[in-house]
Scaffold this motif. Structure first.
Motif, PDB file in Angstrom:
ATOM      1  N   SER A 165      39.389  44.150  -5.790  1.00 41.13           N
ATOM      2  CA  SER A 165      38.304  44.142  -4.807  1.00 41.13           C
ATOM      3  C   SER A 165      37.774  45.535  -4.531  1.00 41.13           C
ATOM      4  CB  SER A 165      38.790  43.501  -3.504  1.00 41.13           C
ATOM      5  OG  SER A 165      39.877  44.221  -2.979  1.00 41.13           O
TER       6      SER A 165
ATOM      7  N   GLU B  23      47.603  43.504  -6.573  1.00 39.97           N
ATOM      8  CA  GLU B  23      46.267  43.747  -6.043  1.00 39.97           C
ATOM      9  C   GLU B  23      45.805  45.156  -6.378  1.00 39.97           C
ATOM     10  OE1 GLU B  23      43.847  43.457  -1.814  1.00 39.97           O
ATOM     11  OE2 GLU B  23      45.929  42.814  -1.928  1.00 39.97           O
TER      12      GLU B  23
ATOM     13  N   ASN C 150      44.299  32.245 -11.732  1.00 38.69           N
ATOM     14  CA  ASN C 150      44.034  32.258 -10.292  1.00 38.69           C
ATOM     15  C   ASN C 150      43.535  33.624  -9.836  1.00 38.69           C
ATOM     16  OD1 ASN C 150      44.880  29.555  -9.617  1.00 38.69           O
ATOM     17  ND2 ASN C 150      46.948  30.233 -10.109  1.00 38.69           N
ATOM     18  N   ALA C 151      43.018  34.418 -10.755  1.00 33.93           N
ATOM     19  CA  ALA C 151      42.549  35.769 -10.416  1.00 33.93           C
ATOM     20  C   ALA C 151      41.414  35.690  -9.393  1.00 33.93           C
ATOM     21  CB  ALA C 151      42.081  36.489 -11.671  1.00 33.93           C
ATOM     22  N   ARG C 152      41.276  36.789  -8.637  1.00 37.16           N
ATOM     23  CA  ARG C 152      40.221  36.880  -7.617  1.00 37.16           C
ATOM     24  C   ARG C 152      39.561  38.247  -7.766  1.00 37.16           C
ATOM     25  NH1 ARG C 152      38.996  34.197  -2.958  1.00 37.16           N
ATOM     26  NH2 ARG C 152      38.101  35.469  -1.304  1.00 37.16           N
ATOM     27  N   VAL C 153      38.259  38.252  -8.064  1.00 36.30           N
ATOM     28  CA  VAL C 153      37.501  39.485  -8.266  1.00 36.30           C
ATOM     29  C   VAL C 153      36.357  39.484  -7.257  1.00 36.30           C
ATOM     30  CG1 VAL C 153      36.102  40.810  -9.884  1.00 36.30           C
ATOM     31  CG2 VAL C 153      38.118  39.572 -10.703  1.00 36.30           C
ATOM     32  N   THR C 154      36.357  40.478  -6.351  1.00 33.38           N
ATOM     33  CA  THR C 154      35.362  40.507  -5.282  1.00 33.38           C
ATOM     34  C   THR C 154      34.853  41.925  -5.045  1.00 33.38           C
ATOM     35  OG1 THR C 154      37.072  40.756  -3.598  1.00 33.38           O
ATOM     36  CG2 THR C 154      36.380  38.504  -4.124  1.00 33.38           C
TER      37      THR C 154
ATOM     38  N   ASP D   1      50.987  39.180 -10.452  1.00 34.47           N
ATOM     39  CA  ASP D   1      50.641  38.962  -9.049  1.00 34.47           C
ATOM     40  C   ASP D   1      50.599  40.320  -8.364  1.00 34.47           C
ATOM     41  OD1 ASP D   1      50.211  38.049  -6.517  1.00 34.47           O
ATOM     42  OD2 ASP D   1      52.123  37.030  -6.300  1.00 34.47           O
TER      43      ASP D   1
ATOM     44  N   ASP E  79      42.835  47.532  -4.966  1.00 34.81           N
ATOM     45  CA  ASP E  79      41.874  47.553  -3.868  1.00 34.81           C
ATOM     46  C   ASP E  79      41.438  48.996  -3.622  1.00 34.81           C
ATOM     47  OD1 ASP E  79      40.311  46.848  -1.725  1.00 34.81           O
ATOM     48  OD2 ASP E  79      41.972  46.621  -0.332  1.00 34.81           O
TER      49      ASP E  79
ATOM     50  N   CYS F 272      39.969  30.558 -11.017  1.00 33.26           N
ATOM     51  CA  CYS F 272      39.691  31.885 -10.466  1.00 33.26           C
ATOM     52  C   CYS F 272      38.460  31.893  -9.569  1.00 33.26           C
ATOM     53  CB  CYS F 272      39.555  32.912 -11.584  1.00 33.26           C
ATOM     54  SG  CYS F 272      38.151  32.605 -12.649  1.00 33.26           S
TER      55      CYS F 272
ATOM     56  N   ARG G 298      44.359  40.278  -7.991  1.00 32.60           N
ATOM     57  CA  ARG G 298      43.260  40.373  -7.040  1.00 32.60           C
ATOM     58  C   ARG G 298      42.658  41.772  -7.149  1.00 32.60           C
ATOM     59  NH1 ARG G 298      47.650  38.621  -5.513  1.00 32.60           N
ATOM     60  NH2 ARG G 298      48.283  40.410  -4.256  1.00 32.60           N
TER      61      ARG G 298
ATOM     62  N   SER H 200      47.526  35.931 -11.048  1.00 34.11           N
ATOM     63  CA  SER H 200      47.107  35.952  -9.639  1.00 34.11           C
ATOM     64  C   SER H 200      46.624  37.339  -9.229  1.00 34.11           C
ATOM     65  CB  SER H 200      48.269  35.505  -8.750  1.00 34.11           C
ATOM     66  OG  SER H 200      48.583  34.160  -9.003  1.00 34.11           O
TER      67      SER H 200
END
Length: 131
Positions: free
Chosen positions: A104, A120, A82-86, A118, A122, A65, A102, A100
């Motif tokens: 943000s 998002e 595979n996570a995405r933290v922004t 999977d 946002d 990740c 995401r 997966s």
């Protein structure tokens, strides 16, 4: 060589305590100097934690990740897979974010849910799950 057991079944692996906060980081992970890793927080696997991210409490970041920008992971929260933290995202309580996913911008995600798959999240979003 310094080692630490992340209690993930892999036993003790090469690791070090992060200079900014003292939390444990596996030598296989990538963590910027600008990141805060609190004394009980851990980063392992091939996870990336960059920019001015903040991990505290019993937070765990592992797998492949990415946590970056000014994101915060704290409490007993976990980010993995595979996570995405922004962005200025806040992940806390007992939330688990994997797969997966995401997340943000200005999202706040907390409670006890497991978010996998999977998709998002946002924008200015608040997701609260029951304790």
């Amino acid at each position: 060589m310094t080692t630490h057991d992340f209690n993930d079944g892999a036993g003790a692996v090469a690791a070090h305590q992060h200079a900014n906060g003292g939390g444990w980081v596996a030598d296989t992970a990538v963590v910027d100097d600008t990141v805060y890793i609190g004394p009980l927080a851990t980063v392992y696997g091939s996870a990336w934690v960059c920019h001015r991210a903040w991990l505290d409490g019993n937070a765990k970041v592992y797998g492949s990740c990415f946590v970056g920008d000014e994101a915060m992971v704290f409490g007993d929260a976990e980010v993995y897979g595979n996570a995405r933290v922004t962005g200025q995202t806040r992940i806390f309580d007992n939330i688990k974010v994997g797969g997966s996913v995401r997340i943000s911008t200005h999202a706040w995600v907390y409670g006890t849910a497991v978010l996998e798959g999977d998709f998002e999240i946002d924008g200015d979003t608040e997701i609260a799950t029951p304790p």
